[in-house]
Scaffold this active site. Structure first.
Site: not given
Ligand code: 5RP
Length: 213
Positions: A28-29, A31, A83-84, A94, A97, A103
């Site tokens: 999710t997200g 990326t 990932a964050d 993570k 989102g 996940e």
């Molecule tokens: C969602 C997540 C996402 O993978 C994480 O927040 C990264 O998001 P992005 O790709 O928008 O930077 O863990 O729960």
């Protein structure tokens, strides 16, 4: 600062791990959104996807990629997610989102976890990004007190309800020297559904843009 071009490169580079006939676990997200767009070009060569969120499910379906039930597919060969934060051992934070629980389930069910990030997500020590924890609503205060005992500063993500009907607490102020130990400890607290630390089951491959970590 996050970098949209690196996110796109990472999403597209992950396509090389998709094998013909596969059922692909999809995170999710923003990326992962690039990965889903690229996966659509291969949709006739895969069986479909197992999705980690309502958001990704909608995106997959919009592009005509079949979304399958994990209970029906059994183990998956590949999971692709963002990932964050990511440390040098491919351990992750993570849940930015709020999709961390599904996940984690799909990551656990998958043989290979390919994590796609931009360079802003790379850290030496996890914890600058507040650690998301999904909690059963009635346990929010109990869990908040347990986090304070462990030196963290819990902040309720007010107004956010997860796809599973639960709430999110973001923990500020932890420098996570031993992510496996912290994940194991937090997993024992009643009411915690899941912790956004992916240390017991880290990523296998990390793509920073189109480069391997
Ligand atoms: C969602 C997540 C996402 O993978 C994480 O927040 C990264 O998001 P992005 O790709 O928008 O930077 O863990 O729960």
């Amino acid at each position: 600062m996050s970098n949209a071009n690196e996110k796109r490169l990472a999403g597209e580079a992950a396509i090389r791990y998709v094998e013909d006939g596969a059922i692909v676990g999809v995170g999710t997200g923003s990326t992962v959104a690039f990965f889903i767009d690229a996966l659509a070009d291969l949709k006739d060569r895969i069986q479909g996807a197992v999705s980690s969120s309502e958001q990704s499910t909608a995106h997959l379906k919009r592009l005509g990629i079949p979304v399958l039930d994990l209970n029906a597919t059994g183990p998956l060969s590949l999971y692709v997610d963002g990932a964050d934060e990511c440390d040098p051992h491919k351990r992750l934070i993570k849940g930015g989102g709020a999709a961390l629980t599904r996940e984690k389930i799909v990551a656990q069910a998958s043989q290979k976890f390919v994590c796609i990030i931009d360079s802003s997500k790379q850290v030496n020590l996890l914890g600058k990004f507040p650690l998301p924890i999904e909690v059963i609503p009635m346990a929010r205060s109990l869990i908040g007190r347990e986090i304070v005992k462990r030196g963290g500063n819990p902040v309720w993500r007010d107004g956010v309800v997860t796809d599973n009907g639960n709430w999110i607490i973001d923990v500020h102020g932890w420098q996570i020297a031993d992510p496996v130990a912290l994940e194991t400890d937090l997993n024992q607290i009643p009411g915690i559904v899941s912790v956004g630390l992916f240390a017991r089951r880290p990523a296998d491959v990390v793509l920073v843009g189109d480069k391997l970590l």
